[in-house]
Design a protein around this motif. Structure first.
Motif, mmCIF file in Angstrom:
data_model
loop_
_atom_site.group_PDB
_atom_site.id
_atom_site.type_symbol
_atom_site.label_atom_id
_atom_site.label_comp_id
_atom_site.label_asym_id
_atom_site.label_seq_id
_atom_site.Cartn_x
_atom_site.Cartn_y
_atom_site.Cartn_z
ATOM 1 N N CYS A 124 -14.687 -32.563 -33.705
ATOM 2 C CA CYS A 124 -13.752 -31.460 -33.454
ATOM 3 C C CYS A 124 -13.008 -31.690 -32.141
ATOM 4 O O CYS A 124 -13.466 -32.441 -31.283
ATOM 5 C CB CYS A 124 -14.491 -30.124 -33.379
ATOM 6 N N ASN A 125 -11.888 -31.044 -32.022
ATOM 7 C CA ASN A 125 -11.108 -31.132 -30.791
ATOM 8 C C ASN A 125 -10.446 -29.786 -30.533
ATOM 9 O O ASN A 125 -10.560 -28.867 -31.337
ATOM 10 C CB ASN A 125 -10.069 -32.246 -30.895
ATOM 11 N N GLN A 126 -9.743 -29.669 -29.421
ATOM 12 C CA GLN A 126 -9.022 -28.445 -29.074
ATOM 13 C C GLN A 126 -7.604 -28.784 -28.642
ATOM 14 O O GLN A 126 -7.351 -29.861 -28.095
ATOM 15 C CB GLN A 126 -9.711 -27.711 -27.916
ATOM 16 N N THR A 127 -6.705 -27.852 -28.904
ATOM 17 C CA THR A 127 -5.351 -27.998 -28.401
ATOM 18 C C THR A 127 -4.830 -26.617 -28.002
ATOM 19 O O THR A 127 -5.164 -25.617 -28.655
ATOM 20 C CB THR A 127 -4.425 -28.638 -29.464
ATOM 21 N N PRO A 128 -4.055 -26.510 -26.921
ATOM 22 C CA PRO A 128 -3.582 -25.187 -26.480
ATOM 23 C C PRO A 128 -2.303 -24.759 -27.192
ATOM 24 O O PRO A 128 -1.423 -25.588 -27.473
ATOM 25 C CB PRO A 128 -3.318 -25.417 -24.992
ATOM 26 N N PHE A 129 -2.220 -23.489 -27.493
ATOM 27 C CA PHE A 129 -1.005 -22.875 -28.019
ATOM 28 C C PHE A 129 -0.699 -21.626 -27.192
ATOM 29 O O PHE A 129 -1.600 -21.027 -26.601
ATOM 30 C CB PHE A 129 -1.169 -22.477 -29.486
ATOM 31 N N ILE A 130 0.560 -21.221 -27.182
ATOM 32 C CA ILE A 130 0.949 -19.989 -26.501
ATOM 33 C C ILE A 130 0.253 -18.801 -27.176
ATOM 34 O O ILE A 130 0.288 -18.671 -28.399
ATOM 35 C CB ILE A 130 2.473 -19.816 -26.512
ATOM 36 N N GLU A 131 -0.379 -17.968 -26.368
ATOM 37 C CA GLU A 131 -1.117 -16.817 -26.887
ATOM 38 C C GLU A 131 -0.165 -15.761 -27.449
ATOM 39 O O GLU A 131 0.959 -15.580 -26.955
ATOM 40 C CB GLU A 131 -1.981 -16.215 -25.773
ATOM 41 N N ALA A 132 -0.619 -15.055 -28.478
ATOM 42 C CA ALA A 132 0.136 -13.955 -29.086
ATOM 43 C C ALA A 132 -0.542 -12.638 -28.714
ATOM 44 O O ALA A 132 -1.660 -12.365 -29.148
ATOM 45 C CB ALA A 132 0.187 -14.123 -30.601
ATOM 46 N N PHE A 133 0.133 -11.819 -27.891
ATOM 47 C CA PHE A 133 -0.419 -10.540 -27.443
ATOM 48 C C PHE A 133 0.069 -9.398 -28.326
ATOM 49 O O PHE A 133 1.244 -9.357 -28.712
ATOM 50 C CB PHE A 133 0.017 -10.243 -26.007
ATOM 51 N N GLU A 134 -0.815 -8.462 -28.598
ATOM 52 C CA GLU A 134 -0.417 -7.223 -29.254
ATOM 53 C C GLU A 134 0.092 -6.231 -28.217
ATOM 54 O O GLU A 134 -0.152 -6.382 -27.023
ATOM 55 C CB GLU A 134 -1.600 -6.625 -30.017
ATOM 56 N N TYR A 135 0.776 -5.209 -28.685
ATOM 57 C CA TYR A 135 1.303 -4.174 -27.792
ATOM 58 C C TYR A 135 0.167 -3.537 -26.996
ATOM 59 O O TYR A 135 -0.875 -3.176 -27.549
ATOM 60 C CB TYR A 135 2.031 -3.096 -28.600
ATOM 61 N N GLY A 136 0.366 -3.402 -25.683
ATOM 62 C CA GLY A 136 -0.616 -2.764 -24.825
ATOM 63 C C GLY A 136 -1.676 -3.696 -24.271
ATOM 64 O O GLY A 136 -2.530 -3.262 -23.489
ATOM 65 N N SER A 137 -1.662 -4.972 -24.665
ATOM 66 C CA SER A 137 -2.640 -5.932 -24.139
ATOM 67 C C SER A 137 -2.404 -6.166 -22.653
ATOM 68 O O SER A 137 -1.265 -6.167 -22.179
ATOM 69 C CB SER A 137 -2.536 -7.258 -24.889
#
Length: 217
Positions: A124-137
């Motif tokens: 397995c590996n990891q890669t970063p992506f831009i986070e998706a925030f919900e309203y009010g986070s």
């Protein structure tokens, strides 16, 4: 009895005022929320990245820019790459998966989150992506941030790995989601601090994503 009630009321009132001051002093930045002290801009109509067909690649490609602090310099360069047939990638054709990347300029950073994927053969590996925030986070208390002057990904073409994810923005269910960003400022005696902000994005349809508004403290 009356005096006791008055004292009790003063204690409650003081407690409420203290909590309010504590909230304001904490400089909490919540996705989708702003006040008169913020830098705020709304797109009317919403910003759409215009694309043109690249006959060499067979993809529609386009770029646009956002000036996050309204100082006249573009801080975010959006790159969009879409296949003419938006149903191909849904059938498992990874090479046709749409791509959206962002180049960060002038010291701005975005909130990122690593996503696990399988490379096959038990690895397995990891890669970063831009986070998706919900309203009010709470954007200002988020812990993972990109470096400045880097290229970050909302969603991406599948590479030739098993189980590779398309990014957090590939799974959004709400019409309005948010990108978190911040900008570093120097303080006294070699200290520094950040100003935080958010960008409101409608990305339910990758072929027709729009940028609605943004704000920064």
């Amino acid at each position: 009895m009356k005096n006791r009630l008055q004292i009790l009321w003063l204690i409650i009132l003081t407690s409420l005022i203290s909590c309010d001051d504590e909230f304001k002093n904490a400089d909490i930045v919540l996705a989708g929320m702003y006040d008169s002290s913020y830098i705020y801009h709304e797109y009317l109509p919403p910003l759409t990245v215009k694309t043109e067909l690249n006959i060499t690649t067979g993809f529609y490609e386009g770029k646009d820019s956002i000036d996050l602090n309204l100082d006249g310099d573009f801080d975010l360069i959006i790159s969009l790459r879409l296949h003419p047939n938006d149903t191909i990638y849904e059938k498992g054709k990874g090479l046709y998966y749409p791509t959206c990347r962002m180049d960060l300029k002038n010291g701005f950073e975005v909130a990122i989150k690593k996503m696990n994927y399988s490379c096959g053969h038990g690895y397995c590996n990891q890669t970063p992506f831009i986070e998706a925030f919900e309203y009010g986070s709470d954007v200002s208390r988020f812990s993972e941030w990109s470096e400045g002057e880097t290229n970050q990904t909302l969603w991406n073409i599948f590479p030739p790995y098993v189980g590779y994810p398309g990014g957090w923005w590939s799974f959004v269910k709400s019409e309005d989601m948010y990108i978190g960003f911040r900008h570093k400022h120097n303080g006294p005696k070699n200290t520094f601090y950040y100003y935080y902000g958010w960008i409101k994005v409608n990305a339910l349809d990758h072929q027709n994503m729009t940028f609605t508004s943004y704000a920064m403290e």
